[in-house]
Design a protein around this motif. Structure first.
Motif, PDB file in Angstrom:
ATOM      1  N   LYS B  77     -37.677 -29.670 -17.522  1.00  0.00           N
ATOM      2  CA  LYS B  77     -38.753 -30.282 -16.739  1.00  0.00           C
ATOM      3  C   LYS B  77     -39.369 -29.315 -15.726  1.00  0.00           C
ATOM      4  O   LYS B  77     -39.723 -29.707 -14.602  1.00  0.00           O
ATOM      5  N   GLU B  78     -39.442 -28.038 -16.084  1.00  0.00           N
ATOM      6  CA  GLU B  78     -40.129 -27.045 -15.263  1.00  0.00           C
ATOM      7  C   GLU B  78     -40.890 -26.111 -16.202  1.00  0.00           C
ATOM      8  O   GLU B  78     -40.487 -25.916 -17.345  1.00  0.00           O
ATOM      9  N   ILE B 100     -37.699 -33.957 -24.073  1.00  0.00           N
ATOM     10  CA  ILE B 100     -38.620 -35.032 -23.714  1.00  0.00           C
ATOM     11  C   ILE B 100     -40.053 -34.517 -23.888  1.00  0.00           C
ATOM     12  O   ILE B 100     -40.282 -33.336 -24.108  1.00  0.00           O
ATOM     13  N   LEU B 101     -40.987 -35.443 -23.782  1.00  0.00           N
ATOM     14  CA  LEU B 101     -42.385 -35.078 -23.997  1.00  0.00           C
ATOM     15  C   LEU B 101     -43.033 -34.646 -22.681  1.00  0.00           C
ATOM     16  O   LEU B 101     -42.671 -35.122 -21.608  1.00  0.00           O
ATOM     17  N   HIS B 143     -44.604 -35.472 -15.234  1.00  0.00           N
ATOM     18  CA  HIS B 143     -43.671 -35.014 -14.207  1.00  0.00           C
ATOM     19  C   HIS B 143     -44.464 -34.301 -13.117  1.00  0.00           C
ATOM     20  O   HIS B 143     -44.821 -33.120 -13.243  1.00  0.00           O
TER      21      HIS B 143
END
Lengths: 309, 230
Positions: B77-78, B100-101, B143
């Motif tokens: 998630k980065e 994840i997307l 995110h």
């Protein structure tokens, strides 16, 4: 107060949610999420007692696992199916221990791309609470509408409206010390958790330099409160919309429903712990106004460790 | 005697011409020196991920525009890397190594684009071309804390600072201006140009102090949902 018996039908709920998932357009894409929270705290009037002899306080712990799946709808829409399992334990009054489940669906629409776009939210959820005895078991149907906006990296705000329909299973007459003068041939309702409520809320969040998050929330609710007493007088019996033995506290406690308005304030400080966890310290205070002199206060302090998977 | 003098003169001229032609054939970079830049904060701490770019007039940019291909991945998630420095005309791919997307977008003036939700292995052949010099800021619509920068340079005379705050660029001797950038550079220094003189055989060493603002990132850690009375 108009009461409504709306029973939770789990199979119908599940079928409806599955239908909603199937009906999502093929342009939708899924992402799963889950979260675990562990909390401990203290609440100073868990039974909503009116005065000192009737007020019960307790320390508590709470465990909740929640999660779901969201489906992106086009560039800006998002459909989320969510659920949770939770268990609250009240150490000085285990009658209030509750096993809670919930299931819901939400649709969010972001008016643009990026974190600074306003988001409109809507959701429908069904909650079920199981406690000791039938008197405090309840099911809730909730409909929420919300608006949230991030103004910059520090500051965000949100508004919300909620409709709540609370219901309980049908209960019969029980061993209660009815007050003198009570018409036992025409007792008030026994289902103390049958009521409706509407509420409005506003919240503000401010991120400090060290990434700690300060939040202030206010909620106004117009509906009903379930309080209890071990000395039910005629006035309580006369004013209450429902009256039943309090299974959480046992004889001679009686739980009763009053039409009330509630002002609830919450202040919290949330500190990051690593990348995907945080520690949240929250203080909440409720000012509950009922008919005549039936006003209640309740406050709680809660420390929660949250981890997002 | 006269014939010998003429012969020596012709030979001398021949050798001079030969040396001159040989010198012209040698690439200019053979005469380049190293310009060393040290970027520091006000208290002397080194600044990494700062960008130093020589300002080269358009008519002198020939041969210095060397586009290439880069990837900006999504891991845990980065965005990885958080800063990509490239030359105008370069292409960037956006593979997703997460389970994840993600939904990558940019509103930047130099390049606006939008890559809707995709997962691992999808969009592997997709690239965005950055033709205009400047800064592009990237985000993920799912995110909110994810942030990356693309610095698009006019020429290949550009470098980013390392952990010691040092950037090195090979450049011919002369007087130049350099453009300095960092994602947290203060508003006052945003378009700053620094004069630099590169000397033959010694190159140059220059220290530049930047005023950095606070990191204005949205936090990633979760907050507690409201806990209403049950």
């Amino acid at each position: 107060m108009i009461s409504c018996k709306c029973y939770l039908r789990p199979r119908l709920v599940i079928k409806s949610l599955l239908a909603a998932i199937v009906a999502v357009p093929s342009t939708a894409y899924p992402n799963a999420f889950s979260e675990l929270s562990i909390a401990g705290g203290f609440e100073d009037n868990i039974n909503r007692g009116l005065d000192e002899p009737n007020i019960i306080d307790s320390t508590f712990s709470a465990l909740e696992l929640s999660g779901g799946r969201f489906f992106q709808h086009g560039l800006r829409g998002k459909l989320t199916v969510f659920g949770s399992l939770g268990y609250d334990r009240f150490f000085e009054s285990t009658g209030f221990d509750v096993f809670a489940t919930s299931l819901g669906v939400a649709y969010d629409y972001r008016m643009g791309l990026g974190p600074y776009a306003t988001t409109v939210s809507s959701s429908v959820a069904f909650e079920n609470d199981e406690l000791r005895g039938k008197g405090r078991d309840r099911q809730r149907s909730l409909v929420n509408l919300g608006l949230s906006k991030r103004f910059d990296y520090r500051f965000s705000a949100n508004l919300g409206l909620e409709y709540l329909n609370s219901s309980a299973e049908s209960l019969g007459a029980t061993d209660i010390n009815y007050p003198a003068g009570a018409d036992l041939n025409n007792p008030s309702s026994f289902e103390v958790y049958d009521f409706e409520a509407v509420s409005a809320s506003v919240g503000f969040n401010y991120q400090l330099d060290n990434e700690w998050l300060l939040s202030l929330d206010y909620n106004y609710s117009r509906g009903a409160t379930v309080a209890s007493t071990k000395t039910p007088g005629f006035l309580v019996y006369h004013l209450a919309d429902a009256f039943y033995r309090d299974d959480a506290l046992g004889f001679p406690y009686v739980a009763y429903q009053l039409e009330t308005t509630t002002d609830e304030w919450s202040l919290s400080l949330n500190a990051p712990v690593g990348l995907d966890s945080s520690l949240d310290l929250r203080y909440s205070w409720q000012d509950i106004d009922g008919p005549q002199q039936f006003d209640y206060d309740n406050s709680s302090i809660r420390l929660t460790l949250i981890h997002r998977f | 005697m006269l014939r010998a003098k003429i012969h020596r003169g012709v030979l001398s001229a021949f050798w001079r011409l030969l040396v001159c032609l040989t010198t012209m054939a040698i690439p200019l970079s053979a005469f380049a020196e190293t310009a060393v830049f040290k970027i520091l904060t006000e208290d002397g701490s080194p600044i990494d991920d700062a960008v130093v770019e020589f300002v080269i007039p358009v008519d002198q940019q020939a041969g210095l525009v060397t586009p290439s291909r880069f990837n900006i991945d999504q891991v845990d998630k980065e965005f990885v890397p958080e800063l990509t420095v490239l030359v105008a005309g370069s292409q960037v791919g956006f593979p997703n190594s997460d389970h994840i997307l993600h939904h990558v977008y940019s509103f930047s003036e130099i390049r606006e684009f939008n890559i809707p939700l995709y997962g691992t292995g999808e969009n592997d052949d997709f690239v965005e071309t950055f033709n205009v010099a400047g800064i592009a800021e990237l985000g993920c619509n799912i995110h909110d804390w994810m942030l990356a920068y693309v610095y698009v340079a006019e020429t290949s005379k550009v470098a980013r600072t390392d952990a010691e705050g040092v950037a090195r660029i090979e450049m011919e001797p002369g007087d130049y201006e350099v453009r300095i950038w960092h994602s947290r550079i203060s508003r006052r220094q945003r378009n700053m140009l620094e004069a630099v003189r590169i000397l033959e055989t010694t190159g140059s060493e220059k220290e530049i102090v930047l005023n950095l603002t606070r990191d204005r990132r949205i936090r990633r850690a979760p907050s507690a949902g409201s806990t209403r009375y049950r």
